[in-house]
Design a protein around this motif. Structure first.
Motif, PDB file in Angstrom:
ATOM      1  N   ARG A 228       0.841  -1.203   0.000  1.00  0.00           N
ATOM      2  CA  ARG A 228       0.000   0.000   0.000  1.00  0.00           C
ATOM      3  C   ARG A 228       0.872   1.247   0.000  1.00  0.00           C
ATOM      4  NH1 ARG A 228      -2.106   2.287   4.657  1.00  0.00           N
ATOM      5  NH2 ARG A 228      -1.575   0.360   5.737  1.00  0.00           N
ATOM      6  N   HIS A 229       1.882   1.262   0.865  1.00  0.00           N
ATOM      7  CA  HIS A 229       2.753   2.435   0.920  1.00  0.00           C
ATOM      8  C   HIS A 229       3.649   2.549  -0.305  1.00  0.00           C
ATOM      9  CE1 HIS A 229       1.280   3.891   4.626  1.00  0.00           C
ATOM     10  NE2 HIS A 229       1.757   2.901   5.373  1.00  0.00           N
ATOM     11  N   ALA A 230       3.956   1.449  -0.967  1.00  0.00           N
ATOM     12  CA  ALA A 230       4.728   1.521  -2.213  1.00  0.00           C
ATOM     13  C   ALA A 230       3.946   2.297  -3.270  1.00  0.00           C
ATOM     14  CB  ALA A 230       5.097   0.128  -2.715  1.00  0.00           C
ATOM     15  N   GLY A 231       2.648   2.111  -3.313  1.00  0.00           N
ATOM     16  CA  GLY A 231       1.818   2.894  -4.233  1.00  0.00           C
ATOM     17  C   GLY A 231       1.851   4.372  -3.889  1.00  0.00           C
ATOM     18  N   HIS A 232       1.746   4.682  -2.599  1.00  0.00           N
ATOM     19  CA  HIS A 232       1.862   6.079  -2.173  1.00  0.00           C
ATOM     20  C   HIS A 232       3.229   6.638  -2.573  1.00  0.00           C
ATOM     21  CE1 HIS A 232      -0.928   4.783   1.346  1.00  0.00           C
ATOM     22  NE2 HIS A 232      -1.659   5.225   0.344  1.00  0.00           N
ATOM     23  N   ALA A 233       4.273   5.847  -2.321  1.00  0.00           N
ATOM     24  CA  ALA A 233       5.634   6.297  -2.610  1.00  0.00           C
ATOM     25  C   ALA A 233       5.826   6.577  -4.095  1.00  0.00           C
ATOM     26  CB  ALA A 233       6.645   5.255  -2.124  1.00  0.00           C
ATOM     27  N   ASP A 234       5.238   5.753  -4.956  1.00  0.00           N
ATOM     28  CA  ASP A 234       5.329   5.991  -6.402  1.00  0.00           C
ATOM     29  C   ASP A 234       4.798   7.379  -6.759  1.00  0.00           C
ATOM     30  OD1 ASP A 234       6.337   3.449  -6.976  1.00  0.00           O
ATOM     31  OD2 ASP A 234       4.377   2.626  -7.521  1.00  0.00           O
ATOM     32  N   LEU A 235       3.637   7.711  -6.225  1.00  0.00           N
ATOM     33  CA  LEU A 235       3.018   8.997  -6.547  1.00  0.00           C
ATOM     34  C   LEU A 235       3.799  10.167  -5.964  1.00  0.00           C
ATOM     35  CD1 LEU A 235      -0.706   8.003  -5.957  1.00  0.00           C
ATOM     36  CD2 LEU A 235       0.426   8.374  -8.154  1.00  0.00           C
ATOM     37  N   ILE A 236       4.233  10.017  -4.713  1.00  0.00           N
ATOM     38  CA  ILE A 236       4.980  11.109  -4.088  1.00  0.00           C
ATOM     39  C   ILE A 236       6.302  11.332  -4.826  1.00  0.00           C
ATOM     40  CG2 ILE A 236       6.125  11.898  -1.982  1.00  0.00           C
ATOM     41  CD1 ILE A 236       3.992  10.254  -0.405  1.00  0.00           C
ATOM     42  N   ARG A 237       7.020  10.261  -5.108  1.00  0.00           N
ATOM     43  CA  ARG A 237       8.322  10.403  -5.788  1.00  0.00           C
ATOM     44  C   ARG A 237       8.144  11.050  -7.154  1.00  0.00           C
ATOM     45  NH1 ARG A 237      13.885   8.760  -5.284  1.00  0.00           N
ATOM     46  NH2 ARG A 237      14.816   9.826  -7.068  1.00  0.00           N
ATOM     47  N   GLN A 238       7.147  10.639  -7.915  1.00  0.00           N
ATOM     48  CA  GLN A 238       6.935  11.229  -9.232  1.00  0.00           C
ATOM     49  C   GLN A 238       6.627  12.732  -9.107  1.00  0.00           C
ATOM     50  OE1 GLN A 238       3.883   9.429 -11.641  1.00  0.00           O
ATOM     51  NE2 GLN A 238       4.590  10.443 -13.490  1.00  0.00           N
ATOM     52  N   SER A 239       5.897  13.106  -8.059  1.00  0.00           N
ATOM     53  CA  SER A 239       5.574  14.522  -7.887  1.00  0.00           C
ATOM     54  C   SER A 239       6.799  15.346  -7.500  1.00  0.00           C
ATOM     55  CB  SER A 239       4.472  14.697  -6.828  1.00  0.00           C
ATOM     56  OG  SER A 239       4.983  14.518  -5.529  1.00  0.00           O
ATOM     57  N   ILE A 240       7.799  14.710  -6.923  1.00  0.00           N
ATOM     58  CA  ILE A 240       9.011  15.425  -6.490  1.00  0.00           C
ATOM     59  C   ILE A 240       9.945  15.701  -7.658  1.00  0.00           C
ATOM     60  CG2 ILE A 240      11.142  15.192  -5.129  1.00  0.00           C
ATOM     61  CD1 ILE A 240       9.408  13.657  -3.049  1.00  0.00           C
ATOM     62  N   ASP A 241      10.266  14.645  -8.416  1.00  0.00           N
ATOM     63  CA  ASP A 241      11.274  14.831  -9.469  1.00  0.00           C
ATOM     64  C   ASP A 241      10.927  14.145 -10.788  1.00  0.00           C
ATOM     65  OD1 ASP A 241      11.743  12.161  -8.863  1.00  0.00           O
ATOM     66  OD2 ASP A 241      13.795  12.473  -8.173  1.00  0.00           O
ATOM     67  N   GLY A 242       9.701  13.664 -10.902  1.00  0.00           N
ATOM     68  CA  GLY A 242       9.282  13.035 -12.149  1.00  0.00           C
ATOM     69  C   GLY A 242       9.717  11.592 -12.308  1.00  0.00           C
ATOM     70  N   ALA A 243      10.476  11.072 -11.347  1.00  0.00           N
ATOM     71  CA  ALA A 243      10.982   9.701 -11.456  1.00  0.00           C
ATOM     72  C   ALA A 243       9.842   8.694 -11.425  1.00  0.00           C
ATOM     73  CB  ALA A 243      11.971   9.405 -10.339  1.00  0.00           C
ATOM     74  N   THR A 244       9.870   7.779 -12.367  1.00  0.00           N
ATOM     75  CA  THR A 244       8.856   6.723 -12.423  1.00  0.00           C
ATOM     76  C   THR A 244       9.490   5.343 -12.513  1.00  0.00           C
ATOM     77  OG1 THR A 244       8.726   6.885 -14.825  1.00  0.00           O
ATOM     78  CG2 THR A 244       7.146   8.187 -13.538  1.00  0.00           C
ATOM     79  N   ASP A 245      10.799   5.273 -12.568  1.00  0.00           N
ATOM     80  CA  ASP A 245      11.447   3.979 -12.776  1.00  0.00           C
ATOM     81  C   ASP A 245      12.389   3.595 -11.651  1.00  0.00           C
ATOM     82  OD1 ASP A 245      13.324   5.918 -13.299  1.00  0.00           O
ATOM     83  OD2 ASP A 245      14.092   4.994 -15.114  1.00  0.00           O
ATOM     84  N   VAL A 246      12.189   4.144 -10.450  1.00  0.00           N
ATOM     85  CA  VAL A 246      13.053   3.777  -9.324  1.00  0.00           C
ATOM     86  C   VAL A 246      12.500   2.568  -8.614  1.00  0.00           C
ATOM     87  CG1 VAL A 246      14.131   5.997  -8.888  1.00  0.00           C
ATOM     88  CG2 VAL A 246      11.938   5.511  -7.865  1.00  0.00           C
TER      89      VAL A 246
END
Length: 178
Positions: A160-178
């Protein structure tokens, strides 16, 4: 620092399968937060107030709570043993503000190692996943969690938190492949 993200097993014992998924999602969360500054770890994605830094610290707490405290019947580890929970029920999330990745990641890595040791000890003493944990969560609401429940719950918590982390990380620097 390199964070290795193991792939979950396709075929394994029940314990092996659950642990492989848990390890996969543990590494996923760490990867989502890696390489960010303390300021970036404090960023939110409104309207949510979740942060990646808070998530790392929260998951370190959850590791200790379920594997050490409930499964192993140990007293809370530092810093959870002296946390001001009565003043702030979300202290684990809020107290991460301003911390850098290395500090938060080290806390989580140590919690994971301790959790794995607690689980190993519990399974060595009795490998039955259907047995209850040492401390009842709330017997009035249906009994005590089992070892299986703790493992499944921890996979769910991280996923569940991995999904949250995906969205937060993308909003920070656009990263989608970490």
């Amino acid at each position: 620092m390199t964070i290795e993200r193991p792939s979950p097993s396709y075929s394994d014992t029940e314990v092996g399968m659950l642990r492989s998924y848990l390890d996969h999602f543990r590494a996923t969360i760490r990867l989502q937060a890696s390489g960010l500054t303390a300021a970036q770890l404090d960023q939110t994605l409104p309207p949510s107030d979740l942060t990646l830094g808070g998530m790392l610290k929260h998951l370190a707490y959850v590791e200790d709570y379920w594997f050490s405290y409930n499964l192993g019947a140990h007293e809370p580890s530092p810093p959870w043993d002296t946390a001001p929970w009565d003043d702030d029920a979300d202290w684990d999330w809020h107290s991460a503000a301003g911390a850098d990745f290395d500090e938060l990641d080290a806390l989580l890595v140590a919690a994971i190692a301790h959790s794995d040791a607690c689980l190993d000890a519990a399974l060595a003493a009795d490998p039955d996943l259907g047995r209850p944990v040492a401390r009842p969560r709330d017997p009035a609401k249906g009994g005590t969690a089992t070892v299986r429940w703790v493992l499944v719950h921890m996979v769910e918590e991280y996923a569940r938190h991995a999904g949250h982390a995906d969205l937060i990380r993308q909003s920070i620097d656009g990263a989608t492949d970490v």
